[in-house]
Design an enzyme around this catalytic site. Structure first.
Site, PDB file in Angstrom:
ATOM      1  N   GLU A  75       0.841  -1.196   0.000  1.00  0.00           N
ATOM      2  CA  GLU A  75       0.000   0.000   0.000  1.00  0.00           C
ATOM      3  C   GLU A  75       0.880   1.250   0.000  1.00  0.00           C
ATOM      4  O   GLU A  75       1.859   1.327   0.737  1.00  0.00           O
ATOM      5  CB  GLU A  75      -0.900   0.026   1.237  1.00  0.00           C
ATOM      6  CG  GLU A  75      -1.794  -1.187   1.367  1.00  0.00           C
ATOM      7  CD  GLU A  75      -2.673  -1.134   2.615  1.00  0.00           C
ATOM      8  OE1 GLU A  75      -2.561  -0.166   3.393  1.00  0.00           O
ATOM      9  OE2 GLU A  75      -3.461  -2.073   2.806  1.00  0.00           O
ATOM     10  N   CYS A  76       0.542   2.207  -0.809  1.00  0.00           N
ATOM     11  CA  CYS A  76       1.106   3.552  -0.833  1.00  0.00           C
ATOM     12  C   CYS A  76       2.637   3.549  -0.760  1.00  0.00           C
ATOM     13  O   CYS A  76       3.305   3.275  -1.748  1.00  0.00           O
ATOM     14  CB  CYS A  76       0.474   4.405   0.250  1.00  0.00           C
ATOM     15  SG  CYS A  76       0.476   6.160  -0.177  1.00  0.00           S
ATOM     16  N   GLY A  77       3.232   3.860   0.394  1.00  0.00           N
ATOM     17  CA  GLY A  77       4.681   3.905   0.501  1.00  0.00           C
ATOM     18  C   GLY A  77       5.335   2.576   0.172  1.00  0.00           C
ATOM     19  O   GLY A  77       6.400   2.540  -0.456  1.00  0.00           O
ATOM     20  N   GLY A 136      -0.574  -1.105  -4.801  1.00  0.00           N
ATOM     21  CA  GLY A 136      -1.022   0.174  -5.328  1.00  0.00           C
ATOM     22  C   GLY A 136      -1.047   1.246  -4.249  1.00  0.00           C
ATOM     23  O   GLY A 136      -0.708   1.001  -3.092  1.00  0.00           O
TER      24      GLY A 136
END
Length: 196
Positions: free
Chosen positions: A66-68, A164
């Site tokens: 996720e993200c980072g 993502g």
């Protein structure tokens, strides 16, 4: 993490920044959010960890990010001054600093592809909040804003990978972490059969 534990997962923690390799005998990898851009040089310098993650991916270990964590899995990532650094290379593209906040808010995500880590049609709720973007944001899920006023494709997916920008709320559909853990269990069986 508590939901994964209630479903029977044994969590083993590691640091892509400080550890030299992944823990032994793992059956899946989850990269959470964070701010890897603040440590881009150090993450890139930890070549042993980058290599270990690439090798596990080649062996088809299931991976969520996720993200980072998603940014870390790119070929390259920019720091806050737009300097680029080599990362794991699992996602073919560059995570780069954008000029403004990108895709901020709550979303419902739906898996739109067959033959990926998750069943087509599976939905889960999440949230996006980031000033970074990617040259390869993916097209495995469709993200839809509340009331359906806006949507976009996201998530890089295949049969062992789902990564993502969205932060996902597992409790909104426990089937999502359950399907991931079932794939981890399959990988565990494959890993043990290959050892013999």
């Amino acid at each position: 993490l508590e939901l994964l534990q209630r479903m029977g997962a044994e969590l083993v923690f590691f640091s892509p920044l400080h550890d030299q390799t992944l823990p032994d005998e793992i059956d899946g990898i989850l990269f959470g959010g964070g701010y890897p851009e603040l440590h881009a040089a150090e993450l890139s310098e930890n070549q042993k960890m980058l290599h270990a993650i690439r090798e596990q991916y080649k062996r088809r270990i299931p991976i969520l990010a996720e993200c980072g964590g998603f940014m870390y899995l790119h070929e390259e990532m920019e720091d806050l001054k737009h300097h680029r650094y080599q990362m794991t290379g699992i996602v073919q593209g560059t995570a780069y600093k954008a000029d403004s906040l990108k895709r901020f808010g709550y979303v419902t995500l739906e898996c739109t592809k067959e033959g990926t880590l998750f069943q087509k049609g599976l939905t889960i709720r999440g949230h996006e909040f980031h000033v970074y973007d990617s040259t390869s944001s993916g097209d495995g899920f469709l993200a839809v804003r509340p009331r359906g006023k806006e949507s976009w494709e996201c998530m890089v997916t295949n049969d062992t990978l789902s990564v993502g920008f969205p932060h996902l709320y597992y409790d909104s559909n426990p089937e999502y972490p359950y399907q991931f853990l079932m794939r981890c269990k399959e990988y565990q069986k494959e890993r043990h059969s290959n050892v013999r």
